[in-house]
Design a protein around this motif. Structure first.
Motif, PDB file in Angstrom:
ATOM      1  N   ALA A 143       3.199   5.357  -4.551  1.00 46.88           N
ATOM      2  CA  ALA A 143       4.153   5.544  -5.493  1.00 46.88           C
ATOM      3  C   ALA A 143       5.381   5.927  -4.374  1.00 46.88           C
ATOM      4  O   ALA A 143       6.529   5.301  -4.379  1.00 46.88           O
ATOM      5  N   ALA A 144       5.139   6.587  -3.290  1.00 44.95           N
ATOM      6  CA  ALA A 144       6.186   6.949  -2.166  1.00 44.95           C
ATOM      7  C   ALA A 144       6.357   5.710  -1.275  1.00 44.95           C
ATOM      8  O   ALA A 144       7.480   5.663  -0.859  1.00 44.95           O
ATOM      9  N   LEU A 145       5.468   4.803  -1.132  1.00 41.62           N
ATOM     10  CA  LEU A 145       5.670   3.809  -0.211  1.00 41.62           C
ATOM     11  C   LEU A 145       6.721   2.971  -0.951  1.00 41.62           C
ATOM     12  O   LEU A 145       7.554   2.214  -0.451  1.00 41.62           O
ATOM     13  N   SER A 147       8.760   3.446  -3.580  1.00 41.72           N
ATOM     14  CA  SER A 147      10.001   3.954  -3.830  1.00 41.72           C
ATOM     15  C   SER A 147      10.875   3.877  -2.596  1.00 41.72           C
ATOM     16  O   SER A 147      12.002   4.015  -2.810  1.00 41.72           O
ATOM     17  N   PHE A 148      10.130   4.106  -1.442  1.00 44.72           N
ATOM     18  CA  PHE A 148      11.079   4.425  -0.198  1.00 44.72           C
ATOM     19  C   PHE A 148      11.129   3.035   0.661  1.00 44.72           C
ATOM     20  O   PHE A 148      12.094   2.862   1.704  1.00 44.72           O
ATOM     21  N   PHE A 149      10.545   2.141  -0.008  1.00 41.34           N
ATOM     22  CA  PHE A 149      10.445   0.630   0.614  1.00 41.34           C
ATOM     23  C   PHE A 149      11.939   0.104   0.759  1.00 41.34           C
ATOM     24  O   PHE A 149      12.726   0.393  -0.235  1.00 41.34           O
ATOM     25  N   PRO A 150      12.551  -0.396   1.969  1.00 44.89           N
ATOM     26  CA  PRO A 150      13.756  -0.665   1.878  1.00 44.89           C
ATOM     27  C   PRO A 150      14.322  -1.680   0.956  1.00 44.89           C
ATOM     28  O   PRO A 150      15.471  -1.460   0.409  1.00 44.89           O
ATOM     29  N   ALA A 151      13.559  -2.415   0.384  1.00 47.31           N
ATOM     30  CA  ALA A 151      13.924  -3.486  -0.582  1.00 47.31           C
ATOM     31  C   ALA A 151      13.981  -2.664  -1.953  1.00 47.31           C
ATOM     32  O   ALA A 151      14.420  -3.352  -3.004  1.00 47.31           O
ATOM     33  N   SER A 152      13.549  -1.362  -2.138  1.00 50.98           N
ATOM     34  CA  SER A 152      13.366  -0.843  -3.447  1.00 50.98           C
ATOM     35  C   SER A 152      14.824  -0.329  -3.870  1.00 50.98           C
ATOM     36  O   SER A 152      15.193   0.255  -4.994  1.00 50.98           O
ATOM     37  N   VAL A 153      15.797  -0.811  -2.959  1.00 50.87           N
ATOM     38  CA  VAL A 153      17.275  -0.569  -3.697  1.00 50.87           C
ATOM     39  C   VAL A 153      17.393  -1.378  -4.836  1.00 50.87           C
ATOM     40  O   VAL A 153      18.062  -1.025  -5.680  1.00 50.87           O
ATOM     41  N   PHE A 154      16.749  -2.412  -4.820  1.00 47.04           N
ATOM     42  CA  PHE A 154      16.830  -3.297  -6.108  1.00 47.04           C
ATOM     43  C   PHE A 154      16.078  -2.634  -7.249  1.00 47.04           C
ATOM     44  O   PHE A 154      16.242  -3.430  -8.555  1.00 47.04           O
ATOM     45  N   LEU A 155      15.341  -1.762  -7.224  1.00 46.36           N
ATOM     46  CA  LEU A 155      14.940  -0.819  -8.266  1.00 46.36           C
ATOM     47  C   LEU A 155      16.080  -0.124  -8.927  1.00 46.36           C
ATOM     48  O   LEU A 155      15.865   0.524 -10.125  1.00 46.36           O
ATOM     49  N   ILE A 365       7.447   7.257   6.076  1.00 42.98           N
ATOM     50  CA  ILE A 365       8.175   7.457   5.221  1.00 42.98           C
ATOM     51  C   ILE A 365       9.696   7.773   5.420  1.00 42.98           C
ATOM     52  O   ILE A 365      10.757   7.046   5.000  1.00 42.98           O
ATOM     53  N   GLY A 366       9.852   8.478   6.484  1.00 44.45           N
ATOM     54  CA  GLY A 366      11.036   8.907   7.109  1.00 44.45           C
ATOM     55  C   GLY A 366      11.863   7.606   7.815  1.00 44.45           C
ATOM     56  O   GLY A 366      12.885   7.257   7.263  1.00 44.45           O
ATOM     57  N   LEU A 367      11.152   6.748   8.334  1.00 43.83           N
ATOM     58  CA  LEU A 367      11.669   5.445   8.798  1.00 43.83           C
ATOM     59  C   LEU A 367      12.213   4.559   7.531  1.00 43.83           C
ATOM     60  O   LEU A 367      13.156   3.781   7.594  1.00 43.83           O
ATOM     61  N   LEU A 368      11.175   4.408   6.648  1.00 47.41           N
ATOM     62  CA  LEU A 368      11.497   3.694   5.584  1.00 47.41           C
ATOM     63  C   LEU A 368      12.850   4.078   4.637  1.00 47.41           C
ATOM     64  O   LEU A 368      13.552   3.304   4.233  1.00 47.41           O
ATOM     65  N   GLY A 369      13.012   5.422   4.558  1.00 46.66           N
ATOM     66  CA  GLY A 369      13.943   6.222   3.967  1.00 46.66           C
ATOM     67  C   GLY A 369      15.101   5.698   4.508  1.00 46.66           C
ATOM     68  O   GLY A 369      16.372   5.471   3.994  1.00 46.66           O
TER      69      GLY A 369
END
Length: 386
Positions: A143-145, A147-155, A365-369
């Motif tokens: 769930a964390a990966l 949620s913080f995936f860069p493309a998850s802005v589309f969520l 997670i920090g990098l993805l964020g």
């Protein structure tokens, strides 16, 4: 990766609260990106504004098409060489239009509310599905990966991905319970939302075939197939009735790819030309998409030995569908991060690998964020991110 039985916390609300908190933290990153862009990034005259508030910046690019469908309905002038809204699937704008009519919300707010509620529910259902397979720890990591995936802005944006993700994980949860009619219903809704939903059909048929000794196959197969394809079938019937051609949603795609026809894109993909055009020397969004595509391929290979085959089959189909139909065009791998955002098995495999080195997982997670923050800021200023 080992399957685990539910532990003593199975019926507790706390793990679900943690999953929701993780998602809300990622949405805070998105919100900060929007605020940052509004304050520090110059605004182009091309930036479309659907409303006066800062969060309306989440309605850019395809969101404008969905906004027009909500407010004006589908329109087509008979010329497939001009970009028109008939190429966009109906479920998401239909829900937003219904919500706006019932609640009195503006179309812009209705689009964003549908997306954000669907995104939150998708994370909750995903957590439930993965914890039943592998336990709480891996479920929270997945769930964390995601949620913080860069493309998850589309969520959170005015796009179909959050609703599609919700329908897909709900499909697999129903499939796990051998509730094939429910799974077919979710598949039918998913294919009414975006083309990725069609991949669920072979997954459903395979699972029904494997379970034919426990449940009669053929009496249920035809109704399930019809239900699983009902979303695209009903859309085609509508297009036939409204515009005289049930395939305008497919033919109209050419206009969105600089006039490159589907056959040309397919041939280029089969010749692996997108790989020769991959951008690997730049961490802008286009470069990210190329790197993530390579990562997705690796994760599918790893997942072959670690996941249910139905999950791996879905991940393969989710990657191949845009690759064969889009990547051979001028965009290449540009949007592959967004297209595979709904491919939850990739994030499960990545979470399993990350749990073996937790310090590395935290750093990831920090990098993805950070990349999520950047993508949110760029998207708000109508800079293409996928």
């Amino acid at each position: 990766m080992e399957m685990q039985s539910p532990n003593s916390k199975t019926h507790s609300w706390l793990p679900y609260f943690c999953a929701i908190l993780i998602f809300l933290c990622s949405r805070t990153v998105v919100a900060l990106g929007l605020v940052f862009s509004q304050k520090y990034l110059p605004i182009s005259p091309e930036v479309w504004s659907a409303g006066p508030f800062w969060y309306h910046q989440l309605l850019q690019w395809d969101s404008e098409w969905y906004f027009k469908i909500v407010t004006q309905g589908y329109q087509y002038n008979g010329d497939p060489t001009i970009q028109q809204n008939v190429v966009f699937y109906p479920l998401y704008p239909m829900l937003a239009r219904g919500l706006a009519a019932i609640s009195g919300l503006t179309p812009a707010d209705a689009l964003l509310l549908v997306s954000n509620v669907a995104g939150l529910l998708a994370i909750v259902v995903l957590f439930k599905l993965v914890r039943e397979e592998f336990g709480d720890q891996l479920a929270l990591a997945a769930a964390a990966l995601l949620s913080f995936f860069p493309a998850s802005v589309f969520l959170s944006a005015g796009y179909t991905e959050p609703l599609e993700l919700l329908l897909i994980v709900s499909f697999f949860l129903a499939l796990k319970r051998e509730s094939y009619l429910s799974a077919a219903l979710f598949a039918g809704l998913a294919v009414a939302d975006r083309s990725t939903g069609i991949i669920l059909l072979p997954v459903l048929v395979r699972e029904m075939w494997l379970n034919r000794d426990h449940k009669p196959l053929f009496p249920a197969l035809i109704p399930c197939v019809l239900l699983a394809t009902s979303g695209i079938s009903m859309f085609m019937i509508y297009l036939w009735y409204a515009f005289g051609d049930p395939l305008v949603f497919w033919k109209g795609q050419t206009a969105f790819h600089l006039g490159t026809p589907q056959a040309t894109r397919l041939v280029a993909a089969l010749k692996f030309e997108p790989f020769t055009q991959a951008i690997l020397n730049d961490w802008n969004p286009w470069g990210q998409a190329s790197w993530f595509t390579l990562l997705f391929i690796v994760l599918i290979v790893v997942g072959w030995y670690r996941l249910r085959f139905s999950w791996t089959l879905f991940a393969i189909g989710t990657l191949l569908l845009p690759y064969l139909t889009l990547s051979g065009g001028p965009a290449g791998f540009t949007s592959m991060g967004r297209f595979n955002l709904v491919s939850f098995p990739l994030f499960v495999v990545c979470a399993d690998l990350g749990m073996r080195a937790k310090w590395l997982f935290v750093g990831a997670i920090g990098l993805l964020g950070a990349l999520l923050f950047m993508n949110a800021a760029l998207f708000a200023r109508r800079i293409w991110i996928g």
